[in-house]
Design a protein around this motif. Sequence first.
Motif, mmCIF file in Angstrom:
data_model
loop_
_atom_site.group_PDB
_atom_site.id
_atom_site.type_symbol
_atom_site.label_atom_id
_atom_site.label_comp_id
_atom_site.label_asym_id
_atom_site.label_seq_id
_atom_site.Cartn_x
_atom_site.Cartn_y
_atom_site.Cartn_z
ATOM 1 N N ASP A 1 -3.619 11.104 0.709
ATOM 2 C CA ASP A 1 -2.811 12.158 1.308
ATOM 3 C C ASP A 1 -1.350 11.889 0.983
ATOM 4 O O ASP A 1 -0.801 10.855 1.379
ATOM 5 C CB ASP A 1 -3.044 12.176 2.826
ATOM 6 C CG ASP A 1 -2.341 13.318 3.518
ATOM 7 O OD1 ASP A 1 -1.950 14.299 2.850
ATOM 8 O OD2 ASP A 1 -2.177 13.225 4.744
ATOM 9 N N ASN B 1 0.045 -1.968 5.063
ATOM 10 C CA ASN B 1 -0.822 -1.413 6.106
ATOM 11 C C ASN B 1 0.050 -0.875 7.239
ATOM 12 O O ASN B 1 1.286 -0.943 7.176
ATOM 13 C CB ASN B 1 -1.868 -2.421 6.589
ATOM 14 C CG ASN B 1 -1.268 -3.613 7.310
ATOM 15 O OD1 ASN B 1 -0.098 -3.636 7.685
ATOM 16 N ND2 ASN B 1 -2.087 -4.641 7.507
ATOM 17 N N GLU B 2 -0.601 -0.351 8.278
ATOM 18 C CA GLU B 2 0.134 0.285 9.378
ATOM 19 C C GLU B 2 0.971 -0.705 10.187
ATOM 20 O O GLU B 2 1.877 -0.303 10.925
ATOM 21 C CB GLU B 2 -0.818 1.067 10.294
ATOM 22 C CG GLU B 2 -1.689 0.223 11.196
ATOM 23 C CD GLU B 2 -2.927 -0.375 10.510
ATOM 24 O OE1 GLU B 2 -3.715 -1.022 11.218
ATOM 25 O OE2 GLU B 2 -3.103 -0.204 9.279
ATOM 26 N N GLU C 1 -6.027 -0.101 9.068
ATOM 27 C CA GLU C 1 -6.623 1.221 9.262
ATOM 28 C C GLU C 1 -5.947 2.283 8.406
ATOM 29 O O GLU C 1 -6.573 3.249 7.998
ATOM 30 C CB GLU C 1 -6.537 1.623 10.738
ATOM 31 C CG GLU C 1 -7.352 0.732 11.656
ATOM 32 C CD GLU C 1 -8.821 0.726 11.299
ATOM 33 O OE1 GLU C 1 -9.392 1.803 11.020
ATOM 34 O OE2 GLU C 1 -9.423 -0.373 11.276
ATOM 35 N N ILE C 2 -4.644 2.106 8.152
ATOM 36 C CA ILE C 2 -3.893 3.080 7.360
ATOM 37 C C ILE C 2 -3.069 2.311 6.332
ATOM 38 O O ILE C 2 -2.337 1.379 6.672
ATOM 39 C CB ILE C 2 -2.956 3.931 8.247
ATOM 40 C CG1 ILE C 2 -3.769 4.691 9.288
ATOM 41 C CG2 ILE C 2 -2.142 4.905 7.391
ATOM 42 C CD1 ILE C 2 -2.934 5.391 10.337
ATOM 43 N N THR D 1 -0.282 2.631 3.163
ATOM 44 C CA THR D 1 0.746 3.516 2.620
ATOM 45 C C THR D 1 1.308 2.931 1.338
ATOM 46 O O THR D 1 1.762 1.779 1.319
ATOM 47 C CB THR D 1 1.896 3.713 3.637
ATOM 48 O OG1 THR D 1 1.350 4.241 4.845
ATOM 49 C CG2 THR D 1 2.941 4.671 3.093
ATOM 50 N N VAL E 1 -0.788 8.062 1.569
ATOM 51 C CA VAL E 1 -1.522 7.385 2.637
ATOM 52 C C VAL E 1 -3.025 7.488 2.378
ATOM 53 O O VAL E 1 -3.529 8.529 1.949
ATOM 54 C CB VAL E 1 -1.171 8.012 4.008
ATOM 55 C CG1 VAL E 1 -2.066 7.478 5.105
ATOM 56 C CG2 VAL E 1 0.290 7.770 4.334
ATOM 57 N N VAL E 2 -3.710 6.373 2.654
ATOM 58 C CA VAL E 2 -5.171 6.334 2.625
ATOM 59 C C VAL E 2 -5.621 5.715 3.941
ATOM 60 O O VAL E 2 -5.130 4.636 4.320
ATOM 61 C CB VAL E 2 -5.712 5.502 1.442
ATOM 62 C CG1 VAL E 2 -7.212 5.330 1.538
ATOM 63 C CG2 VAL E 2 -5.338 6.142 0.123
ATOM 64 N N LYS E 3 -6.532 6.386 4.621
ATOM 65 C CA LYS E 3 -7.095 5.846 5.861
ATOM 66 C C LYS E 3 -8.376 5.094 5.525
ATOM 67 O O LYS E 3 -9.192 5.555 4.729
ATOM 68 C CB LYS E 3 -7.384 6.975 6.850
ATOM 69 C CG LYS E 3 -6.128 7.649 7.340
ATOM 70 C CD LYS E 3 -6.443 8.751 8.325
ATOM 71 C CE LYS E 3 -5.147 9.410 8.778
ATOM 72 N NZ LYS E 3 -5.391 10.551 9.652
ATOM 73 N N MET E 4 -8.515 3.937 6.146
ATOM 74 C CA MET E 4 -9.711 3.120 5.919
ATOM 75 C C MET E 4 -10.946 3.877 6.385
ATOM 76 O O MET E 4 -10.917 4.565 7.413
ATOM 77 C CB MET E 4 -9.594 1.793 6.684
ATOM 78 C CG MET E 4 -10.799 0.884 6.513
ATOM 79 S SD MET E 4 -11.122 0.445 4.804
ATOM 80 C CE MET E 4 -10.522 -1.227 4.780
ATOM 81 N N LYS E 5 -11.987 3.785 5.598
ATOM 82 C CA LYS E 5 -13.297 4.321 5.960
ATOM 83 C C LYS E 5 -14.335 3.413 5.316
ATOM 84 O O LYS E 5 -14.017 2.678 4.373
ATOM 85 C CB LYS E 5 -13.435 5.783 5.533
ATOM 86 C CG LYS E 5 -13.215 6.061 4.069
ATOM 87 C CD LYS E 5 -13.266 7.560 3.792
ATOM 88 C CE LYS E 5 -13.026 7.857 2.318
ATOM 89 N NZ LYS E 5 -13.113 9.296 2.039
ATOM 90 N N LYS F 1 2.171 12.219 1.777
ATOM 91 C CA LYS F 1 2.960 12.549 2.967
ATOM 92 C C LYS F 1 4.374 12.977 2.598
ATOM 93 O O LYS F 1 4.975 13.794 3.299
ATOM 94 C CB LYS F 1 3.039 11.355 3.922
ATOM 95 C CG LYS F 1 1.717 10.977 4.528
ATOM 96 C CD LYS F 1 1.224 12.063 5.444
ATOM 97 C CE LYS F 1 -0.024 11.629 6.190
ATOM 98 N NZ LYS F 1 -0.586 12.694 6.994
#
Length: 154
Positions: free
Chosen positions: A30, A138-139, A114-115, A117, A42-46, A32
């Motif tokens: 994503d 990371n976040e 979790e996030i 950037t 940004v990539v969110k962990m999954k 931003k």
Amino acid sequence: MSNIIQQETLRRVAEVFDKHVPFHNLLGMDIKRYDVDGIEVVVKMKPELIGNIHQQILHGGVTATVLDVVGGLTAFSGLVASRDDWSIEELEKRIKTLGTIDLRIDYLRPGRGEIFTGTGTVIRAGNRVSVSRMELHNEQGDHIAFGTGTYMVG
């Protein structure tokens, strides 16, 4: 080129990279922020992005991909900012030739978080070849990796 034209050009490029590249969508990238001053992706962990199931950390290939995308987009923004007389047509032609020539990634610590950037800065904005420096955090602000990339921009 006016700032409005620069902003509109980069907005269009971001939309293509953000919404229309299947691999980027698969990873959940994503964009931003994207302008001549910088970029944030940004990539969110999954679960699908885990590379080490025992430690539950981000796959190194995801790290490299995010940094490569950030580097290419950073290089292109440097090109856009390098002259005031670009036409939209010239820049549309150049974005089609954007490609990675060389990429170096240094993994500093495991990709926990979790996030994630990715950010980038231009080291050299050339007419044909540009160089970018990229970082992934990371976040919590932990510096996960950094990279340098050389990109064809025209």
